[in-house]
Design a protein around this motif. Structure first.
Motif, mmCIF file in Angstrom:
data_model
loop_
_atom_site.group_PDB
_atom_site.id
_atom_site.type_symbol
_atom_site.label_atom_id
_atom_site.label_comp_id
_atom_site.label_asym_id
_atom_site.label_seq_id
_atom_site.Cartn_x
_atom_site.Cartn_y
_atom_site.Cartn_z
ATOM 1 N N LEU A 138 0.572 -1.203 -0.050
ATOM 2 C CA LEU A 138 -0.456 0.138 -0.301
ATOM 3 C C LEU A 138 0.669 1.702 0.088
ATOM 4 O O LEU A 138 0.708 1.943 -0.552
ATOM 5 C CB LEU A 138 -0.520 0.258 1.264
ATOM 6 C CG LEU A 138 -1.751 -1.245 1.156
ATOM 7 C CD1 LEU A 138 -2.849 -0.944 2.436
ATOM 8 C CD2 LEU A 138 -2.707 -0.191 0.354
ATOM 9 N N ASP A 139 2.151 1.514 0.745
ATOM 10 C CA ASP A 139 3.159 2.553 1.165
ATOM 11 C C ASP A 139 3.288 2.295 -0.657
ATOM 12 O O ASP A 139 3.818 4.217 -0.747
ATOM 13 C CB ASP A 139 4.005 1.948 1.803
ATOM 14 C CG ASP A 139 3.034 2.304 3.068
ATOM 15 O OD1 ASP A 139 2.573 2.845 3.549
ATOM 16 O OD2 ASP A 139 4.024 1.713 4.035
ATOM 17 N N ILE A 170 2.776 1.427 -3.506
ATOM 18 C CA ILE A 170 2.061 2.253 -4.773
ATOM 19 C C ILE A 170 1.414 3.292 -4.608
ATOM 20 O O ILE A 170 0.857 4.291 -4.959
ATOM 21 C CB ILE A 170 0.813 1.389 -5.084
ATOM 22 C CG1 ILE A 170 1.921 -0.623 -5.506
ATOM 23 C CG2 ILE A 170 -0.332 1.548 -5.941
ATOM 24 C CD1 ILE A 170 0.498 -1.212 -5.532
ATOM 25 N N LEU A 171 0.889 3.493 -3.586
ATOM 26 C CA LEU A 171 0.559 5.249 -3.091
ATOM 27 C C LEU A 171 0.853 5.875 -3.545
ATOM 28 O O LEU A 171 0.750 6.643 -3.808
ATOM 29 C CB LEU A 171 -0.903 4.985 -1.565
ATOM 30 C CG LEU A 171 -1.443 3.858 -1.521
ATOM 31 C CD1 LEU A 171 -2.414 4.130 -0.400
ATOM 32 C CD2 LEU A 171 -2.921 3.857 -2.805
ATOM 33 N N LYS A 211 1.753 6.417 -7.324
ATOM 34 C CA LYS A 211 0.418 7.004 -7.889
ATOM 35 C C LYS A 211 0.961 6.579 -9.013
ATOM 36 O O LYS A 211 0.466 6.860 -10.579
ATOM 37 C CB LYS A 211 0.355 8.606 -7.881
ATOM 38 C CG LYS A 211 0.219 8.653 -6.591
ATOM 39 C CD LYS A 211 0.101 10.201 -5.943
ATOM 40 C CE LYS A 211 -0.243 11.109 -5.148
ATOM 41 N NZ LYS A 211 0.652 10.375 -3.865
ATOM 42 N N ALA A 263 -4.536 -1.979 -3.530
ATOM 43 C CA ALA A 263 -3.990 -0.478 -3.391
ATOM 44 C C ALA A 263 -4.530 -0.115 -4.494
ATOM 45 O O ALA A 263 -4.508 0.759 -5.032
ATOM 46 C CB ALA A 263 -2.583 -0.692 -3.704
ATOM 47 N N LYS A 275 -8.035 1.590 -3.901
ATOM 48 C CA LYS A 275 -7.497 2.339 -3.445
ATOM 49 C C LYS A 275 -7.186 3.673 -4.216
ATOM 50 O O LYS A 275 -7.615 5.003 -4.089
ATOM 51 C CB LYS A 275 -6.093 2.542 -2.055
ATOM 52 C CG LYS A 275 -6.973 1.868 -0.656
ATOM 53 C CD LYS A 275 -5.731 1.642 -0.196
ATOM 54 C CE LYS A 275 -6.642 0.548 1.375
ATOM 55 N NZ LYS A 275 -8.185 1.547 1.917
ATOM 56 N N LEU A 276 -6.091 3.587 -5.385
ATOM 57 C CA LEU A 276 -5.397 4.515 -5.970
ATOM 58 C C LEU A 276 -6.866 4.805 -7.547
ATOM 59 O O LEU A 276 -6.027 5.803 -7.808
ATOM 60 C CB LEU A 276 -4.241 3.611 -6.192
ATOM 61 C CG LEU A 276 -3.340 4.833 -7.446
ATOM 62 C CD1 LEU A 276 -3.043 6.035 -6.002
ATOM 63 C CD2 LEU A 276 -2.178 4.668 -7.934
ATOM 64 N N ARG A 277 -6.941 3.964 -7.066
ATOM 65 C CA ARG A 277 -8.400 3.965 -8.547
ATOM 66 C C ARG A 277 -7.834 3.706 -9.185
ATOM 67 O O ARG A 277 -8.379 4.280 -10.807
ATOM 68 C CB ARG A 277 -9.139 5.270 -8.442
ATOM 69 C CG ARG A 277 -9.877 5.145 -7.369
ATOM 70 C CD ARG A 277 -10.804 7.036 -7.444
ATOM 71 N NE ARG A 277 -11.673 6.279 -6.128
ATOM 72 C CZ ARG A 277 -13.397 7.720 -6.139
ATOM 73 N NH1 ARG A 277 -13.266 8.648 -6.831
ATOM 74 N NH2 ARG A 277 -13.669 6.846 -4.724
ATOM 75 N N CYS A 278 -6.549 3.246 -9.415
ATOM 76 C CA CYS A 278 -6.445 2.496 -11.118
ATOM 77 C C CYS A 278 -6.702 2.115 -11.997
ATOM 78 O O CYS A 278 -7.020 0.745 -11.386
ATOM 79 C CB CYS A 278 -4.610 2.779 -10.683
ATOM 80 S SG CYS A 278 -3.301 1.559 -10.578
ATOM 81 N N CYS A 304 -11.115 -5.905 -6.532
ATOM 82 C CA CYS A 304 -10.997 -4.633 -7.223
ATOM 83 C C CYS A 304 -11.803 -5.052 -8.793
ATOM 84 O O CYS A 304 -12.184 -5.268 -9.728
ATOM 85 C CB CYS A 304 -9.678 -4.167 -7.799
ATOM 86 S SG CYS A 304 -9.492 -2.925 -8.664
#
Length: 285
Positions: free
Chosen positions: A55-56, A58-59, A62, A95, A98-101, A148
């Motif tokens: 998470l750290d 990838i966020l 970005k 991840a 959360k990032l919407r990627c 996801c």
């Protein structure tokens, strides 16, 4: 330019994927051994089995898209398959959500039991319970879909290349050089896919066809037995196998799916065509 993050960046598929992706995106390869990431990608150390680290990283980076290639392959320890193929995949998917990627995840034809082939793009996974790798990839698919739902899962087959020898053929070579004989199955059917073809299509799904989701089959355009494919690859790499290779049947071996042919209707409709081994290697000798 879009930013693309590739997991399993030191692995066989990523070795072909990263140079192709770098022609059209800023590429960041993540893996446990970042010094093995091919140029021209950037590299970061990441253990995908550690949720907080995933998470750290990838966020913080970005990315616009992720191609998830990391896997613990057949022959690995069951605990490692669970950690990488199941938990690691779930963390990557979390991840991405959360990032919407965009997330494109590489799965396997072994999520099917080898009965009633060919399998459609939307066929429900039904692995042989004794095949621990297949079960872990199936559980990874389920975890990814839950975390996801907009991701796309690419079910593929045996991956081979013509620039770098694939893992299976390298293993055959090692055994032959050690004086051992090979037994290759005549009744185990797969659709081997060329590494650069698969890599190109993964990039297209990640960077262009961003509205696609669900499962899609992308394998080679030609079905072949493990025997015929194995012999073709040994010949291509100039490995002497004569008189030391036996054609045998895999029927009845626990955990071994026999017929894993895949329908590729969705890939064909999207223009993601795949050549077969004869197209790549030429006609057999």
């Amino acid at each position: 330019m879009q930013k693309l993050l590739v997991t399993g960046a030191s692995g066989y598929l990523a070795q072909a994927l990263i140079p192709i992706a770098a022609e059209r995106a800023e590429v960041i390869g993540v893996c446990r051994n970042p010094q093995q990431v091919p140029d021209p990608g950037q590299s970061l150390q990441l253990d995908i089995t550690r949720r907080a680290a995933v998470l750290d990283t990838i966020l913080a980076e970005k990315p616009d898209a992720i191609i998830h290639c990391a896997a613990c392959n057949p022959g690995g320890e069951e605990a490692d398959m669970v950690r990488v193929n199941e938990s690691g995949t779930a963390f990557i998917a979390e991840a991405a959500r959360k990032l919407r990627c965009r997330l494109v995840s590489v799965s396997s034809d072994t999520v099917f039991n080898g009965v009633d082939a060919p399998f459609a793009d939307d066929a429900e996974a039904n692995p042989i319970p004794a095949n621990l790798y297949a079960v872990s990839k199936t559980n990874g698919e389920h975890a990814l879909t839950l975390a996801c739902p907009d991701a796309i899962i690419v079910r593929t087959s045996l991956i081979y290349g013509t620039d770098v020898i694939d893992r299976g053929t390298a293993g055959f070579k090692q055994r032959l050089e050690a004086g051992e004989s090979l037994q290759l199955f005549t009744d185990v059917i797969r659709q081997p896919v060329h590494d650069r073809t698969l890599a190109t299509h993964l990039c297209t799904l990640a960077l262009d066809l961003v509205n696609e989701s669900g499962t899609i089959n992308i394998a080679g355009g030609e079905a072949a037995s493990r025997y015929s494919f194995g012999v073709r690859m040994l010949e291509y790499w100039g490995i002497d196998y004569q008189d030391r290779t036996q054609a045998v049947q895999g029927y009845g071996i626990p955990g071994l799916p026999l017929d894993l042919r895949l329908q590729q209707d969705r890939a064909d409709a999207l223009g993601l065509e795949t050549p077969g081994i004869t197209d790549i290697l030429g006609k057999p000798r």
